[in-house]
Design a protein around this motif. Structure first.
Motif, PDB file in Angstrom:
ATOM      1  N   THR A   1       0.814  -1.217   0.000  1.00 15.37           N
ATOM      2  CA  THR A   1       0.000   0.000   0.000  1.00 15.37           C
ATOM      3  C   THR A   1       0.841   1.258   0.000  1.00 15.37           C
ATOM      4  O   THR A   1       0.371   2.318  -0.423  1.00 15.37           O
ATOM      5  CB  THR A   1      -0.949   0.007   1.217  1.00 15.37           C
ATOM      6  OG1 THR A   1      -0.172  -0.101   2.419  1.00 15.37           O
ATOM      7  CG2 THR A   1      -1.941  -1.136   1.142  1.00 15.37           C
TER       8      THR A   1
ATOM      9  N   THR B   1       1.579   2.005  -3.682  1.00  8.27           N
ATOM     10  CA  THR B   1       0.314   2.405  -4.304  1.00  8.27           C
ATOM     11  C   THR B   1      -0.083   3.816  -3.896  1.00  8.27           C
ATOM     12  O   THR B   1      -0.456   4.637  -4.730  1.00  8.27           O
ATOM     13  CB  THR B   1      -0.804   1.422  -3.908  1.00  8.27           C
ATOM     14  OG1 THR B   1      -0.489   0.131  -4.408  1.00  8.27           O
ATOM     15  CG2 THR B   1      -2.133   1.864  -4.490  1.00  8.27           C
ATOM     16  N   ASN B   2       0.004   4.111  -2.603  1.00  5.72           N
ATOM     17  CA  ASN B   2      -0.373   5.439  -2.116  1.00  5.72           C
ATOM     18  C   ASN B   2       0.566   6.514  -2.636  1.00  5.72           C
ATOM     19  O   ASN B   2       0.135   7.621  -2.978  1.00  5.72           O
ATOM     20  CB  ASN B   2      -0.395   5.454  -0.592  1.00  5.72           C
ATOM     21  CG  ASN B   2      -0.965   6.746  -0.034  1.00  5.72           C
ATOM     22  OD1 ASN B   2      -2.158   7.024  -0.158  1.00  5.72           O
ATOM     23  ND2 ASN B   2      -0.107   7.555   0.583  1.00  5.72           N
TER      24      ASN B   2
ATOM     25  N   GLY C   1      -5.671  -4.231  -4.486  1.00  5.82           N
ATOM     26  CA  GLY C   1      -4.588  -3.261  -4.612  1.00  5.82           C
ATOM     27  C   GLY C   1      -4.816  -2.264  -5.726  1.00  5.82           C
ATOM     28  O   GLY C   1      -5.891  -2.201  -6.331  1.00  5.82           O
TER      29      GLY C   1
END
Length: 385
Positions: A177, A180-181, A217
């Motif tokens: 994450t 991704t963030n 995701g």
């Protein structure tokens, strides 16, 4: 021979149509400027570059270079700054000072029209792609960063453009994450991404690739895109459905080589979120897409990228001529107030908020192998992020 004839025909059509783009409704005295836009060191022709100048009232006069890089622009007489930009002008641009003479045609020196890279560009090394080779073939520079560095936003935020090569994902991106963030924050604050083939997993989740719709995701909604790793090797006849792209590269159809046993095939795409630029000519399936529509208000922060660009601002310019479409350009910050007074607004005309651009291609980008005519498309993508 057929390709050469097609490029010649499209080039002639583009020059004719572009001569009508200039806003000359005010009846100002003008002269003509002619030139050829090329890349900085390798001097390759740059098609689809926006060439423009303003009169004293901030009315825009503009045209686009054709597939061979050539343009002709009607320009108000006097001392003028001619801008040459690709994309929204925030990453590749140059300017030239010109004295325009009434009713005279001036041929500008090619050396003064070479497109400068003002963006800081990074790529993540991949197992199957080498987009950095194509960047270098154009005479521009990209810095290598590692997959692990995508977890450090202080690294990510230094760049204007990040290229995500196929095969660059380490481990299960669905569980990462942080990466991704960081990518979502990067795009929200003006950064642009290019992903190819399996690298779609950065966008919509999955492992190193995606094997079904609604994977875990990613930061792009699964409702906008489903890509499944079931494409087969071979050559596809493709149709370029975006007119600007077709004019820029001088092709409306081309063969794309899929050289591996499997590739990410786009199953569904929301065309209100993504623009489809290239399709399979036989099945009409999307092969290349782009969007400026990703924006997360909760992630808004400092603008990313090269600090040297802080004196330049991207705006949506409204031409004075009734019915003319707004144009996204990047201008010097010192000129901003006069543009706001003219009625222009901050940010891109097409983007949501401060968002950057995302391109995704299902095909690969080996610069030194046989990728057919798709190299023309990839060169265009690089210059228009």
């Amino acid at each position: 021979m057929k390709k050469q004839l097609l490029i010649l025909l499209l080039s002639m059509l583009t020059l004719v149509s572009c001569s009508d783009d200039s806003n000359n409704s005010s009846g100002q005295k003008t002269g003509k400027l002619r030139g050829k836009v090329t890349t900085i060191n390798t001097h390759k022709a740059v098609g689809g570059a926006l060439v423009f100048a303003f009169d004293d009232e901030k009315n825009i006069y503009y045209t686009y270079s054709n597939a061979t890089g050539d343009f002709e622009l009607d320009t108000p007489i006097g001392d003028r700054v001619v801008h040459i930009q690709t994309g929204d002008g925030s990453n590749f641009r140059t300017t030239i000072n010109v004295v325009v003479q009434e009713n005279q045609t001036q041929q500008l020196e090619e050396a003064s029209l070479r497109l400068d890279q003002v963006a800081r560009v990074a790529y993540v090394n991949g197992s199957f792609d080498n987009i950095e080779d194509i960047i270098a073939s154009l005479g521009y520079e990209a810095e290598q960063i590692t997959f692990s560095q995508l977890s450090d936003y202080s690294v990510v935020s230094q760049y204007d453009i990040i290229f995500l090569n196929c095969g660059s994902i380490s481990g299960n991106i669905a569980n990462n994450t942080t990466v991704t963030n960081n990518l979502a924050t990067f795009v929200t604050n003006g950064g642009s991404l290019y992903a190819s083939d399996w690298s779609v997993a950065y966008l919509i989740g999955g492992d190193t690739n995606t094997s079904s719709c609604n994977e875990t995701g990613g930061f792009i909604s699964d409702t906008t895109l489903c890509s499944v790793n079931n494409g087969g090797s071979g050559t596809l006849n493709a149709s370029i459905t975006n007119a600007a792209l077709a004019n820029a590269i001088g092709l409306s159809t081309l063969d794309i080589e899929y050289d591996l046993g499997s590739w990410q095939k786009i199953v569904t795409v929301d065309e209100s979120f993504w623009e489809v630029l290239v399709r399979d000519a036989n099945t009409n399936e999307a092969l290349m897409i782009k969007t400026n529509n990703f924006f997360d208000q909760s992630l808004v922060g400092s603008r990313v990228g090269n600090s040297q660009n802080s004196d330049w601002i991207t705006i949506c310019h409204v031409p004075d001529e009734n019915g003319s479409e707004p144009i996204t350009i990047t201008i010097e910050a010192a000129d901003l107030q006069s543009h706001l007074d003219h009625g222009d607004t901050l940010g891109s005309c097409s983007a949501v908020g401060t968002s950057g651009t995302i391109y995704y291609t299902t095909f690969h980008n080996h610069a030194n192998q046989n990728i057919g005519n798709s190299q023309f498309i990839l060169e265009h993508v690089i210059l228009n992020l």
